[in-house]
Motif scaffolding. Structure first.
Motif, mmCIF file in Angstrom:
data_model
loop_
_atom_site.group_PDB
_atom_site.id
_atom_site.type_symbol
_atom_site.label_atom_id
_atom_site.label_comp_id
_atom_site.label_asym_id
_atom_site.label_seq_id
_atom_site.Cartn_x
_atom_site.Cartn_y
_atom_site.Cartn_z
ATOM 1 N N TYR A 1 98.843 5.295 21.882
ATOM 2 C CA TYR A 1 99.484 5.758 23.113
ATOM 3 C C TYR A 1 98.439 6.280 24.099
ATOM 4 C CZ TYR A 1 102.450 8.428 26.264
ATOM 5 O OH TYR A 1 103.058 8.934 27.400
ATOM 6 N N ILE A 2 97.537 7.142 23.621
ATOM 7 C CA ILE A 2 96.484 7.687 24.490
ATOM 8 C C ILE A 2 95.560 6.572 24.972
ATOM 9 C CG2 ILE A 2 94.475 9.215 24.569
ATOM 10 C CD1 ILE A 2 97.098 10.712 24.595
ATOM 11 N N GLY A 3 95.238 5.644 24.070
ATOM 12 C CA GLY A 3 94.354 4.546 24.435
ATOM 13 C C GLY A 3 94.926 3.692 25.563
ATOM 14 N N GLU A 4 96.194 3.368 25.472
ATOM 15 C CA GLU A 4 96.806 2.473 26.457
ATOM 16 C C GLU A 4 97.127 3.191 27.767
ATOM 17 O OE1 GLU A 4 100.137 0.369 24.754
ATOM 18 O OE2 GLU A 4 99.077 0.138 22.834
ATOM 19 N N ASN A 5 97.597 4.439 27.699
ATOM 20 C CA ASN A 5 98.083 5.120 28.891
ATOM 21 C C ASN A 5 97.030 5.928 29.633
ATOM 22 O OD1 ASN A 5 101.268 4.818 28.909
ATOM 23 N ND2 ASN A 5 100.645 5.102 26.770
ATOM 24 N N ILE A 6 95.945 6.287 28.985
ATOM 25 C CA ILE A 6 94.896 7.072 29.651
ATOM 26 C C ILE A 6 93.604 6.275 29.794
ATOM 27 C CG2 ILE A 6 93.434 9.135 29.490
ATOM 28 C CD1 ILE A 6 95.709 10.607 28.197
ATOM 29 N N LEU A 7 93.208 5.594 28.720
ATOM 30 C CA LEU A 7 91.928 4.878 28.739
ATOM 31 C C LEU A 7 92.071 3.391 29.037
ATOM 32 C CD1 LEU A 7 90.275 6.538 25.590
ATOM 33 C CD2 LEU A 7 89.974 7.146 27.997
ATOM 34 N N ASN A 8 93.318 2.907 29.099
ATOM 35 C CA ASN A 8 93.582 1.488 29.359
ATOM 36 C C ASN A 8 92.921 0.606 28.303
ATOM 37 O OD1 ASN A 8 94.818 -0.596 30.817
ATOM 38 N ND2 ASN A 8 92.990 -0.968 32.056
ATOM 39 N N VAL A 9 92.983 1.073 27.059
ATOM 40 C CA VAL A 9 92.436 0.334 25.928
ATOM 41 C C VAL A 9 93.580 0.026 24.979
ATOM 42 C CG1 VAL A 9 90.893 0.435 23.934
ATOM 43 C CG2 VAL A 9 90.168 1.418 26.104
ATOM 44 N N PHE A 10 93.767 -1.254 24.658
ATOM 45 C CA PHE A 10 94.879 -1.628 23.789
ATOM 46 C C PHE A 10 94.477 -1.473 22.326
ATOM 47 C CE2 PHE A 10 97.047 -4.762 21.121
ATOM 48 C CZ PHE A 10 98.362 -4.352 21.312
ATOM 49 N N ILE A 11 95.310 -0.763 21.583
ATOM 50 C CA ILE A 11 95.151 -0.626 20.136
ATOM 51 C C ILE A 11 96.495 -0.934 19.509
ATOM 52 C CG2 ILE A 11 94.648 0.953 18.235
ATOM 53 C CD1 ILE A 11 92.851 2.507 20.121
ATOM 54 N N ASP A 12 96.495 -1.757 18.484
ATOM 55 C CA ASP A 12 97.733 -2.162 17.834
ATOM 56 C C ASP A 12 98.536 -0.931 17.413
ATOM 57 O OD1 ASP A 12 99.756 -3.430 16.532
ATOM 58 O OD2 ASP A 12 98.531 -4.210 14.890
ATOM 59 N N SER A 13 99.711 -0.802 17.951
ATOM 60 C CA SER A 13 100.557 0.367 17.668
ATOM 61 C C SER A 13 101.595 0.083 16.590
ATOM 62 C CB SER A 13 101.272 0.816 18.954
ATOM 63 O OG SER A 13 102.062 -0.237 19.481
ATOM 64 N N SER A 14 101.486 -1.066 15.915
ATOM 65 C CA SER A 14 102.487 -1.418 14.907
ATOM 66 C C SER A 14 102.253 -0.712 13.578
ATOM 67 C CB SER A 14 102.471 -2.940 14.677
ATOM 68 O OG SER A 14 101.229 -3.342 14.137
ATOM 69 N N PHE B 1 88.451 11.026 21.334
ATOM 70 C CA PHE B 1 88.913 11.449 22.661
ATOM 71 C C PHE B 1 90.199 12.268 22.551
ATOM 72 C CE2 PHE B 1 91.305 10.564 26.636
ATOM 73 C CZ PHE B 1 90.421 11.142 27.539
ATOM 74 N N CYS B 2 91.072 11.883 21.622
ATOM 75 C CA CYS B 2 92.305 12.652 21.391
ATOM 76 C C CYS B 2 91.972 14.058 20.889
ATOM 77 C CB CYS B 2 93.198 11.931 20.374
ATOM 78 S SG CYS B 2 93.909 10.389 20.950
ATOM 79 N N TYR B 3 91.013 14.146 19.969
ATOM 80 C CA TYR B 3 90.586 15.467 19.486
ATOM 81 C C TYR B 3 90.123 16.323 20.660
ATOM 82 C CZ TYR B 3 90.256 13.265 14.823
ATOM 83 O OH TYR B 3 90.517 12.607 13.655
ATOM 84 N N PHE B 4 89.341 15.717 21.546
ATOM 85 C CA PHE B 4 88.802 16.442 22.695
ATOM 86 C C PHE B 4 89.934 16.946 23.593
ATOM 87 C CE2 PHE B 4 87.350 16.496 27.110
ATOM 88 C CZ PHE B 4 86.259 17.349 27.029
ATOM 89 N N LEU B 5 90.901 16.085 23.895
ATOM 90 C CA LEU B 5 92.009 16.489 24.765
ATOM 91 C C LEU B 5 92.826 17.609 24.138
ATOM 92 C CD1 LEU B 5 93.431 13.110 26.154
ATOM 93 C CD2 LEU B 5 91.911 14.742 27.292
ATOM 94 N N ILE B 6 93.129 17.466 22.846
ATOM 95 C CA ILE B 6 93.930 18.482 22.165
ATOM 96 C C ILE B 6 93.158 19.798 22.100
ATOM 97 C CG2 ILE B 6 95.002 19.125 19.971
ATOM 98 C CD1 ILE B 6 95.503 16.129 19.499
ATOM 99 N N ALA B 7 91.857 19.713 21.861
ATOM 100 C CA ALA B 7 91.032 20.929 21.786
ATOM 101 C C ALA B 7 90.968 21.624 23.147
ATOM 102 C CB ALA B 7 89.627 20.582 21.306
ATOM 103 N N VAL B 8 90.871 20.851 24.226
ATOM 104 C CA VAL B 8 90.865 21.449 25.572
ATOM 105 C C VAL B 8 92.194 22.138 25.845
ATOM 106 C CG1 VAL B 8 90.840 20.922 28.040
ATOM 107 C CG2 VAL B 8 89.141 19.877 26.536
ATOM 108 N N LEU B 9 93.297 21.465 25.561
ATOM 109 C CA LEU B 9 94.623 22.051 25.777
ATOM 110 C C LEU B 9 94.824 23.275 24.895
ATOM 111 C CD1 LEU B 9 97.415 21.888 27.102
ATOM 112 C CD2 LEU B 9 98.128 20.349 25.247
ATOM 113 N N GLY B 10 94.428 23.168 23.625
ATOM 114 C CA GLY B 10 94.568 24.298 22.712
ATOM 115 C C GLY B 10 93.728 25.488 23.138
#
Length: 427
Positions: free
Chosen positions: A55-68, A87-96
């Protein structure tokens, strides 16, 4: 550091970020190393990240990763998935960190939480050092060069392949590297040697990280984090170390107070520590020994293991000239693994086949992995290192004769060690 010493706002914010990020990166350790918890913990961990990372890859970084949910471990720790996960760790750590800073903005410092984090990271490093170390002491991570590697030219090798061959060619050096990692883990166990353990671990990981970067080995992310964590553990005592080497200031012996005021709690903590470290030893050594029996040096070699150079081919009773310009012909084949055979064409390309032996009927059935309709059905005889195959390929009758290569002729195998070298033997 005194529990009453106030931290600056930057120290507090930095610690909050690093604390959250570290827990995210190391999760689900240590729960995943216990058999009775590992299955459910790993499933929960996979469920979270297999949904969040795409989800983060496609909606923020525009990188497709198989979500199945079909993401699978390939042996690489540097996949697109892994980078997006960081990158997800970084975002969550910033928000936290932002939320934590708002809720807990009046706290003077995090000295106690820092001590817990140092202990946690020390144990994460201990397990990592034991895992990799014992897989080198028992040469599993870097096995002896495979038969396919022995006939491969240097120019066709990847940088990672060269590194694996370099390490695997010397069992002694591989074991030395493993002992260095285990030593780092052992030093990290005890508080009195933890700073030294962090330094040794940092040195070991610096070499590993440099090797990963320079030889394109896909463990760059993980080795960098181990390097960072080792430095973090070591730097807890940086002021005292700096004073010893670079100033004339007197340093007093460091004290190691008990973690808890109640004696019973400290006894429980010691018992828990002994149990956890013992479990680390058990898991790492037992996994290495099990792997050694299944695919390591002690694993049984497959039937007719070896390299076979083709000397004669007949097709429909007509002799086929073994021209090096004919890419349809094989020049050799290798039996390295159970149920697989690798045929090498005249141009050096490798064709992989699944292999079935019937030692009673003296037959072997080969099916091309990329095309299940491409099959060979042979009977075989092996006498005085000469292998004769008779059978069919599609609608043609085939006769192949091949000579088993003497592996002792390889310099990488027969050179050995020499105390005295009158001239360098650099071939």
């Amino acid at each position: 550091m005194s529990a009453n010493t106030p931290w600056t706002i930057f120290q507090k914010i930095g610690f909050r970020f690093f604390f959250i990020y570290t827990l995210l990166f190391t999760s689900p350790f240590p729960l995943n190393i216990f058999d009775f918890l590992s299955n459910i913990i790993n499933k929960i961990d996979e469920f979270i990240w297999l949904n969040l990372v795409p989800y983060i890859g496609e909606n923020i970084l525009n990188v497709f990763i198989d979500s199945s949910g079909s993401y699978r471990f390939t042996g690489s720790g540097d996949t697109t998935y892994n980078y997006v996960q960081i990158f997800c760790y970084f975002l969550i750590a910033v928000l936290g960190t932002l939320i934590w800073s708002l809720i807990d903005r009046n706290r003077k410092n995090y000295v106690k939480l820092l001590r817990i984090l140092v202990v946690f990271l020390a144990y994460f490093l201990i397990f990592s050092m034991f895992s990799y170390g014992f897989y080198k002491i028992i040469p599993l991570q870097f096995p002896v060069p495979s038969l396919g590697r022995l006939v491969q030219s240097y120019g066709d090798s990847s940088p990672m392949g060269i590194a694996w061959t370099f390490m695997g060619a010397s069992k002694a050096y591989t074991m030395f590297s493993g002992f260095a990692e285990v030593l780092a883990g052992l030093l990290l166990i005890f508080r009195r040697t933890r700073t030294l353990g962090g330094l040794v671990c940092f040195g070991v990981m610096m070499n590993i990280f440099a090797m990963n970067m320079c030889y394109d080995i896909p463990v760059k992310l993980f080795s960098f984090h181990l390097l960072l964590f080792a430095l973090f553990v070591f730097m807890q005592d940086w002021k005292r170390i700096f004073a010893v080497f670079f100033t004339k200031a007197a340093t007093i012996p460091r004290s190691f107070p008990q973690y808890f005021k109640k004696r019973s709690f400290n006894i429980i903590a010691t018992i828990l520590k002994v149990y956890i470290v013992s479990w680390f030893f058990y898991v790492c050594i037992s996994q290495a020994m099990s792997a050694n029996e299944s695919y390591g040096p002690n694993a049984p070699k497959p039937y007719m293991h070896g390299i076979y150079d083709i000397t004669h081919i007949e097709k429909n009773k007509d002799t086929i000239p073994l021209l090096i310009t004919d890419d349809t012909l094989w020049k050799r084949f290798i039996i390295q693994r159970e149920s697989y055979i690798y045929a090498y064409q005249m141009n050096g390309d490798r064709v992989n086949f699944k292999l079935e032996f019937d030692t009673i009927q003296k037959s072997m059935y080969m099916k091309k992995r990329s095309d299940s309709t491409d099959t060979y059905d042979f009977t075989y005889t092996l006498k005085d290192s000469i292998l004769t195959l008779k059978g069919t390929h599609l609608n043609d009758t085939i006769l192949i004769k091949a000579k088993q290569f003497d592996l002792k002729k390889f310099k990488l195998i027969n050179r050995g060690f020499h105390w005295i070298n009158e001239t360098p033997y650099n071939r």
